[in-house]
Scaffold this motif. Structure first.
Motif, short mmCIF file in Angstrom:
data_model
loop_
_atom_site.label_atom_id
_atom_site.label_comp_id
_atom_site.label_asym_id
_atom_site.label_seq_id
_atom_site.Cartn_x
_atom_site.Cartn_y
_atom_site.Cartn_z
N SER A 5 0.81 -1.22 0.00
CA SER A 5 0.00 0.00 0.00
C SER A 5 0.84 1.27 0.00
O SER A 5 0.41 2.30 -0.49
CB SER A 5 -0.94 0.01 1.22
OG SER A 5 -0.21 -0.01 2.42
N ALA A 6 2.07 1.18 0.53
CA ALA A 6 2.92 2.37 0.60
C ALA A 6 3.56 2.69 -0.74
O ALA A 6 3.85 3.85 -1.03
CB ALA A 6 3.99 2.19 1.66
N GLY A 7 3.79 1.66 -1.57
CA GLY A 7 4.52 1.91 -2.81
C GLY A 7 6.02 1.86 -2.54
O GLY A 7 6.46 1.99 -1.40
N GLY A 8 6.82 1.71 -3.57
CA GLY A 8 8.25 1.49 -3.42
C GLY A 8 8.99 2.54 -2.61
O GLY A 8 9.62 2.22 -1.60
N VAL A 9 8.92 3.79 -3.02
CA VAL A 9 9.70 4.84 -2.35
C VAL A 9 9.19 5.08 -0.94
O VAL A 9 9.97 5.14 0.02
CB VAL A 9 9.63 6.15 -3.16
CG1 VAL A 9 10.34 7.27 -2.42
CG2 VAL A 9 10.27 5.95 -4.54
N ASN A 10 7.87 5.22 -0.79
CA ASN A 10 7.30 5.45 0.54
C ASN A 10 7.58 4.30 1.47
O ASN A 10 7.87 4.49 2.66
CB ASN A 10 5.78 5.66 0.44
CG ASN A 10 5.43 7.11 0.20
OD1 ASN A 10 6.29 7.98 0.28
ND2 ASN A 10 4.17 7.39 -0.10
N ALA A 11 7.48 3.06 0.96
CA ALA A 11 7.73 1.89 1.80
C ALA A 11 9.17 1.90 2.30
O ALA A 11 9.43 1.66 3.49
CB ALA A 11 7.44 0.61 1.03
#
Length: 332
Positions: free
Chosen positions: A310-316
């Motif tokens: 749910s966060a996506g690559g960069v955010n995760a």
């Protein structure tokens, strides 16, 4: 829990920027009475009747809150499926910037929230609600329903404590219940987290659990010292142990019964129920601890995968890095 009117009003304004909710509470270290670091993240739990409909509306209002791939591949339907089929029914949008604050909010179906509070099948949000939170919206009186959860948490903590302890020991044990088996505690959480939560909000814990301590004192399960030193002594006899186990949620008792055995008895309401067969307090405590640890481990693993998606690559990567930096700092 009580909080300053100005702070409550400020936090509630975030709800003007998202679709309507049935329930909302906030928590996080920035809200601790003794915490001076106002840059810390604020966490929201949003209870809604229909998550798919809610996300559909929120995608139009706040598309930047969501991972791009989720929006492109399936939108609200995929977001809800990720939460329900991979996670434990909660979808988090982390690292959201709002009014110069960093916040994270989790969206949960009201039915799932109620079931977790009453049964501990996933023991995820029910564990969060065993600690102080600040309620901003409560259309279905979840605060009152949560008394079942708090009584069960007190019973579980007492089973794991010796005959004499302090109130701080008690609240630390309550707080640790939902972290037993949590995979994050091995690498991505501050090892002093429980101590910081309890010491930072000791008065709130006292206020939260006072009715249940009084209830158990009236039943002579325990005695709270009146000298002001916060000492507690409890009856560790088998009859009291059986009473504490009977206060645990159905899902936990059922799993304990599978391990220790059950017998059918008639309760005070003339209903036939299954009672866990308990040979000793130590046996009951050890069994309960294993059941809770496994429940938390499974839920934390599922939610961790859901969170990364749910966060996506960069955010995760950013979110995990921050958590690990905080954890490693506590271990140094």
């Amino acid at each position: 829990m009580r909080m300053e009117h100005e702070k409550r009003a400020e936090l509630a304004t975030f709800l003007e920027d998202v679709p309507p909710v049935e329930y909302c509470c906030v928590y996080g270290s920035s809200l601790h009475p003794n915490n001076k670091d106002k840059s810390a993240m604020v966490d929201y739990i949003l209870g809604v009747s229909d998550p798919m409909q809610w996300h559909s509306e929120n995608l139009k209002m706040n598309p930047d809150h969501y991972a791009t791939w989720l929006m492109l591949l399936g939108g609200a339907k995929l977001i809800t499926q990720v939460a329900d089929e991979i996670g434990v029914g909660v979808y988090f949008n982390p690292l959201v910037t709002w009014n110069d604050k960093m916040l994270k909010y989790g969206v949960v179906r009201m039915h799932d929230l109620v079931q977790d509070i009453l049964n501990w099948e996933r023991f995820y949000l029910s564990g969060r609600l065993q600690k102080p939170v600040h309620i901003l919206v409560d259309n279905l009186d979840i605060e009152n329903l949560n008394s079942v959860n708090l009584r069960a948490a007190l019973s579980a903590a007492l089973l794991l404590l010796p005959s004499n302890f302090t109130q701080e020991d008690l609240f630390a044990k309550v707080c640790s219940l939902s972290y037993m088996g949590d995979l994050r505690m091995f690498f991505a959480e501050d090892k002093n987290k429980v101590t910081k939560i309890v010491q930072g909000q000791f008065d709130l814990f006292q206020l939260m659990y006072k009715p249940f301590l009084q209830e158990y004192e009236a039943k002579e399960f325990l005695r709270v010292s009146s000298s002001g030193n916060y000492q507690v002594s409890q009856d560790c006899s088998l009859p009291v142990t059986c009473s504490l186990v009977s206060s645990l949620p159905p899902a936990i008792r059922s799993q304990m019964g599978m391990k220790l055995g059950e017998r059918r008895i008639m309760n005070g309401s003339a209903r036939v129920i299954n009672e866990v067969m308990i040979g000793s307090r130590e046996e009951a405590a050890k069994c309960m601890q294993k059941v809770l640890r496994r429940t938390v481990m499974v839920s934390s693993a599922r939610q961790a995968v859901c969170g990364l998606l749910s966060a996506g690559g960069v955010n995760a990567a950013t979110y995990v890095a921050k958590k690990m930096q905080k954890a490693w700092k506590s271990w140094m």
